[in-house]
Design a protein around this motif. Structure first.
Motif, PDB file in Angstrom:
ATOM      1  N   ARG A  84       0.829  -1.201   0.000  1.00  0.00           N
ATOM      2  CA  ARG A  84       0.000   0.000   0.000  1.00  0.00           C
ATOM      3  C   ARG A  84       0.863   1.251   0.000  1.00  0.00           C
ATOM      4  NH1 ARG A  84      -5.943   0.304   1.139  1.00  0.00           N
ATOM      5  NH2 ARG A  84      -6.256   2.495   0.723  1.00  0.00           N
TER       6      ARG A  84
ATOM      7  N   TYR B 141      -1.782   7.562  -2.131  1.00  0.00           N
ATOM      8  CA  TYR B 141      -2.887   6.709  -2.579  1.00  0.00           C
ATOM      9  C   TYR B 141      -4.107   7.570  -2.918  1.00  0.00           C
ATOM     10  CZ  TYR B 141      -6.135   2.806  -2.866  1.00  0.00           C
ATOM     11  OH  TYR B 141      -7.068   1.904  -3.308  1.00  0.00           O
TER      12      TYR B 141
ATOM     13  N   CYS C 193      -5.872   7.683  -6.519  1.00  0.00           N
ATOM     14  CA  CYS C 193      -7.306   7.404  -6.683  1.00  0.00           C
ATOM     15  C   CYS C 193      -7.991   8.539  -7.425  1.00  0.00           C
ATOM     16  CB  CYS C 193      -7.966   7.149  -5.332  1.00  0.00           C
ATOM     17  SG  CYS C 193      -7.537   5.546  -4.624  1.00  0.00           S
TER      18      CYS C 193
ATOM     19  N   ASP D  89      -0.653  -0.844  -6.082  1.00  0.00           N
ATOM     20  CA  ASP D  89      -1.354   0.429  -6.121  1.00  0.00           C
ATOM     21  C   ASP D  89      -0.757   1.250  -7.261  1.00  0.00           C
ATOM     22  OD1 ASP D  89      -2.881  -0.198  -3.899  1.00  0.00           O
ATOM     23  OD2 ASP D  89      -1.609   0.876  -2.492  1.00  0.00           O
TER      24      ASP D  89
END
Length: 94
Positions: free
Chosen positions: A4, A10, A14, A49
């Motif tokens: 992660r 992140y 996204c 990711d």
């Protein structure tokens, strides 16, 4: 080792995926606008990711993928990896 990204990175990734997918479910038979970002190769299976491995899905399509009722695959010459995957042409099958 964690797969992660740090939370801030992140969140930025996204947002890029949401923008790429037009804030809609990527399943062409759906198009719903209430979406979340989903890992095509599940994180539990070593999925990264990275944008090529992330796709916007609505709750129903996300659940269908999680229980193996809906499948996401790359359309040749697309491939799973940097520059391919969800960054290219994908197909949804049941």
């Amino acid at each position: 080792m964690s797969l992660r990204l740090p939370a801030a990175e992140y969140k930025k990734l996204c947002r890029q995926v949401l923008d790429r997918d037009g804030w809609r479910c990527r399943n062409p038979r759906c198009g719903w606008r209430q979406v979340s970002v989903h890992h095509i190769i599940f994180r539990s299976a070593g999925g990264l990711d990275e944008s090529w491995n992330l796709v916007c899905l609505c709750e129903l399509c996300h659940s269908a993928v999680d229980i193996y009722e809906l499948f996401i695959e790359c359309v040749p010459p697309n491939f799973a990896g940097i520059g391919g995957g969800a960054d290219g042409i994908i197909r949804f099958t049941t």
